[in-house]
Design a protein around this motif. Sequence first.
Motif, PDB file in Angstrom:
ATOM      1  N   ALA A   5       1.278   5.262  12.308  1.00 23.98           N
ATOM      2  CA  ALA A   5       1.487   5.785  11.749  1.00 23.98           C
ATOM      3  C   ALA A   5       1.799   6.840  11.606  1.00 23.98           C
ATOM      4  CB  ALA A   5       1.140   5.052  10.242  1.00 23.98           C
ATOM      5  N   ASN A   6       2.861   7.411  11.270  1.00 21.44           N
ATOM      6  CA  ASN A   6       3.562   9.126  10.988  1.00 21.44           C
ATOM      7  C   ASN A   6       3.755   9.294  12.210  1.00 21.44           C
ATOM      8  OD1 ASN A   6       2.053   8.650   7.767  1.00 21.44           O
ATOM      9  ND2 ASN A   6       0.551   8.768   9.003  1.00 21.44           N
ATOM     10  N   LEU A  13       0.658  -1.386  -0.294  1.00 19.63           N
ATOM     11  CA  LEU A  13       0.067  -0.262   0.062  1.00 19.63           C
ATOM     12  C   LEU A  13       0.738   1.421   0.118  1.00 19.63           C
ATOM     13  CD1 LEU A  13      -2.745  -1.333   2.227  1.00 19.63           C
ATOM     14  CD2 LEU A  13      -2.709  -1.503   0.356  1.00 19.63           C
ATOM     15  N   GLY A  14       2.314   0.911   0.100  1.00 16.13           N
ATOM     16  CA  GLY A  14       3.231   2.390   0.574  1.00 16.13           C
ATOM     17  C   GLY A  14       2.803   2.796   1.701  1.00 16.13           C
ATOM     18  N   GLN A  15       2.150   2.825   2.333  1.00 15.14           N
ATOM     19  CA  GLN A  15       2.061   3.043   3.667  1.00 15.14           C
ATOM     20  C   GLN A  15       2.796   2.500   5.235  1.00 15.14           C
ATOM     21  OE1 GLN A  15       0.032   6.166   5.280  1.00 15.14           O
ATOM     22  NE2 GLN A  15       1.823   5.426   6.450  1.00 15.14           N
ATOM     23  N   THR A  16       4.306   2.974   5.752  1.00 13.75           N
ATOM     24  CA  THR A  16       4.985   2.410   6.852  1.00 13.75           C
ATOM     25  C   THR A  16       3.926   2.246   7.663  1.00 13.75           C
ATOM     26  OG1 THR A  16       6.531   2.406   5.378  1.00 13.75           O
ATOM     27  CG2 THR A  16       7.360   2.461   7.776  1.00 13.75           C
ATOM     28  N   VAL A  17       3.696   1.210   8.535  1.00 14.11           N
ATOM     29  CA  VAL A  17       3.358   0.830   9.718  1.00 14.11           C
ATOM     30  C   VAL A  17       3.910   0.238  10.993  1.00 14.11           C
ATOM     31  CG1 VAL A  17       0.901   1.524   8.968  1.00 14.11           C
ATOM     32  CG2 VAL A  17       1.565  -0.866   9.783  1.00 14.11           C
ATOM     33  N   ALA A  18       3.856   0.827  11.737  1.00 18.75           N
ATOM     34  CA  ALA A  18       4.350  -0.621  12.951  1.00 18.75           C
ATOM     35  C   ALA A  18       3.037  -0.842  13.925  1.00 18.75           C
ATOM     36  CB  ALA A  18       5.022   0.953  13.905  1.00 18.75           C
ATOM     37  N   ARG A  34       7.084  -4.440  11.649  1.00 18.43           N
ATOM     38  CA  ARG A  34       7.101  -2.715  10.956  1.00 18.43           C
ATOM     39  C   ARG A  34       7.221  -3.282  10.390  1.00 18.43           C
ATOM     40  NH1 ARG A  34       7.951   2.317  12.767  1.00 18.43           N
ATOM     41  NH2 ARG A  34       9.131   1.368  14.775  1.00 18.43           N
ATOM     42  N   GLY A  35       6.469  -2.646   9.283  1.00 19.84           N
ATOM     43  CA  GLY A  35       7.059  -2.300   7.389  1.00 19.84           C
ATOM     44  C   GLY A  35       4.842  -1.830   7.003  1.00 19.84           C
ATOM     45  N   PHE A  84      -0.639  -5.789   8.216  1.00 22.33           N
ATOM     46  CA  PHE A  84      -1.686  -6.306   7.886  1.00 22.33           C
ATOM     47  C   PHE A  84      -2.087  -7.806   8.107  1.00 22.33           C
ATOM     48  CE2 PHE A  84      -3.427  -2.163   9.667  1.00 22.33           C
ATOM     49  CZ  PHE A  84      -3.730  -2.308   9.809  1.00 22.33           C
ATOM     50  N   GLU A  85      -1.540  -8.154   7.245  1.00 22.64           N
ATOM     51  CA  GLU A  85      -1.583  -9.692   6.685  1.00 22.64           C
ATOM     52  C   GLU A  85      -0.557 -10.957   8.098  1.00 22.64           C
ATOM     53  OE1 GLU A  85      -2.996 -13.234   4.742  1.00 22.64           O
ATOM     54  OE2 GLU A  85      -3.937 -10.942   3.590  1.00 22.64           O
ATOM     55  N   THR A  86       0.274 -10.381   8.099  1.00 19.15           N
ATOM     56  CA  THR A  86       1.239 -11.541   9.393  1.00 19.15           C
ATOM     57  C   THR A  86      -0.136 -11.560  10.579  1.00 19.15           C
ATOM     58  OG1 THR A  86       2.667 -10.387   8.624  1.00 19.15           O
ATOM     59  CG2 THR A  86       3.167 -11.293  10.656  1.00 19.15           C
ATOM     60  N   LEU A  87      -0.958 -10.452  10.820  1.00 16.23           N
ATOM     61  CA  LEU A  87      -1.180  -9.834  11.765  1.00 16.23           C
ATOM     62  C   LEU A  87      -2.356 -10.968  11.999  1.00 16.23           C
ATOM     63  CD1 LEU A  87      -1.783  -6.381  12.688  1.00 16.23           C
ATOM     64  CD2 LEU A  87      -1.041  -7.595  14.321  1.00 16.23           C
ATOM     65  N   GLY A  88      -2.844 -10.943  10.336  1.00 16.51           N
ATOM     66  CA  GLY A  88      -4.392 -11.265   9.838  1.00 16.51           C
ATOM     67  C   GLY A  88      -4.066 -13.237  10.266  1.00 16.51           C
ATOM     68  N   ARG A  89      -3.117 -13.444   9.648  1.00 19.96           N
ATOM     69  CA  ARG A  89      -2.140 -14.353   9.208  1.00 19.96           C
ATOM     70  C   ARG A  89      -2.607 -14.785  10.688  1.00 19.96           C
ATOM     71  NH1 ARG A  89      -4.396 -17.553   5.377  1.00 19.96           N
ATOM     72  NH2 ARG A  89      -4.959 -15.641   3.946  1.00 19.96           N
ATOM     73  N   SER A  90      -1.692 -14.306  11.465  1.00 21.44           N
ATOM     74  CA  SER A  90      -1.485 -15.300  13.399  1.00 21.44           C
ATOM     75  C   SER A  90      -3.289 -15.418  13.765  1.00 21.44           C
ATOM     76  CB  SER A  90      -0.587 -13.900  13.907  1.00 21.44           C
ATOM     77  OG  SER A  90       1.036 -13.824  13.604  1.00 21.44           O
ATOM     78  N   PHE A  91      -3.757 -14.430  13.352  1.00 22.39           N
ATOM     79  CA  PHE A  91      -5.036 -14.805  13.981  1.00 22.39           C
ATOM     80  C   PHE A  91      -5.275 -15.694  13.625  1.00 22.39           C
ATOM     81  CE2 PHE A  91      -9.505 -13.378  14.246  1.00 22.39           C
ATOM     82  CZ  PHE A  91     -10.027 -13.400  15.060  1.00 22.39           C
TER      83      PHE A  91
END
Length: 201
Positions: free
Chosen positions: A195-196, A117-122, A163-164, A170-177
């Motif tokens: 973010a930001n 998505l081009g948006q870095t998040v932690a 982070r990424g 969000f895919e990593t969070l969802g798969r963990s869940f």
Amino acid sequence: MYAGAQISLHPMSADFVSVIMNALGALDPYRERMRIETDDISTHLSGAADELFPAMRDLFAAAAATGEHVVLSATVSRGCPGGAGEPEGPEPAFGMIEPLSANIDACLTAVSAAPVLGQTVAAQFAYYPLGENRHMDGIEACIAFLSRSGVLDRPKNFVTKLRGDAGPVFETLGRSFLCFAPAQAHVAMDVTVSANSPSAR
């Protein structure tokens, strides 16, 4: 299967009302398939478990796209015995399978295919598979998945930090869940995404 989330969006902006209200529009494509209710504290999402994290991703990405420092806080649950009266999702096509290495491989494939998505998040999260005698097997497999996910930042006290780009995170969070406890197990997760942040600069 019942699955749901209570999510709160916190923009650090004088214009927080428009940031929140405009971001809620990102949930419109999910409204036909999910129950979505917003009050003065949080937004409740419920429906198919595998749609929760894409919906949260789209909501958060819309808010973060403003450039403002934004934080999302969520409590997510599936298989909750207290979910009576909530809409039932379809029979789950997820859950821990044997061997556990197959779960890891499937999850890594999903993360590699996640939209960028081009948006870095932690993000940081705590994962609680409840009422399962072999819960540590699933947690250890989840840790092994996270170590290869490409978005692991580090373990912290009581949580794991990611982070990424928002898509893979969000895919990593969802798969963990979804993938490291039996399909019918009660699973809960506490999630915070930022973010930001000026701290990152």
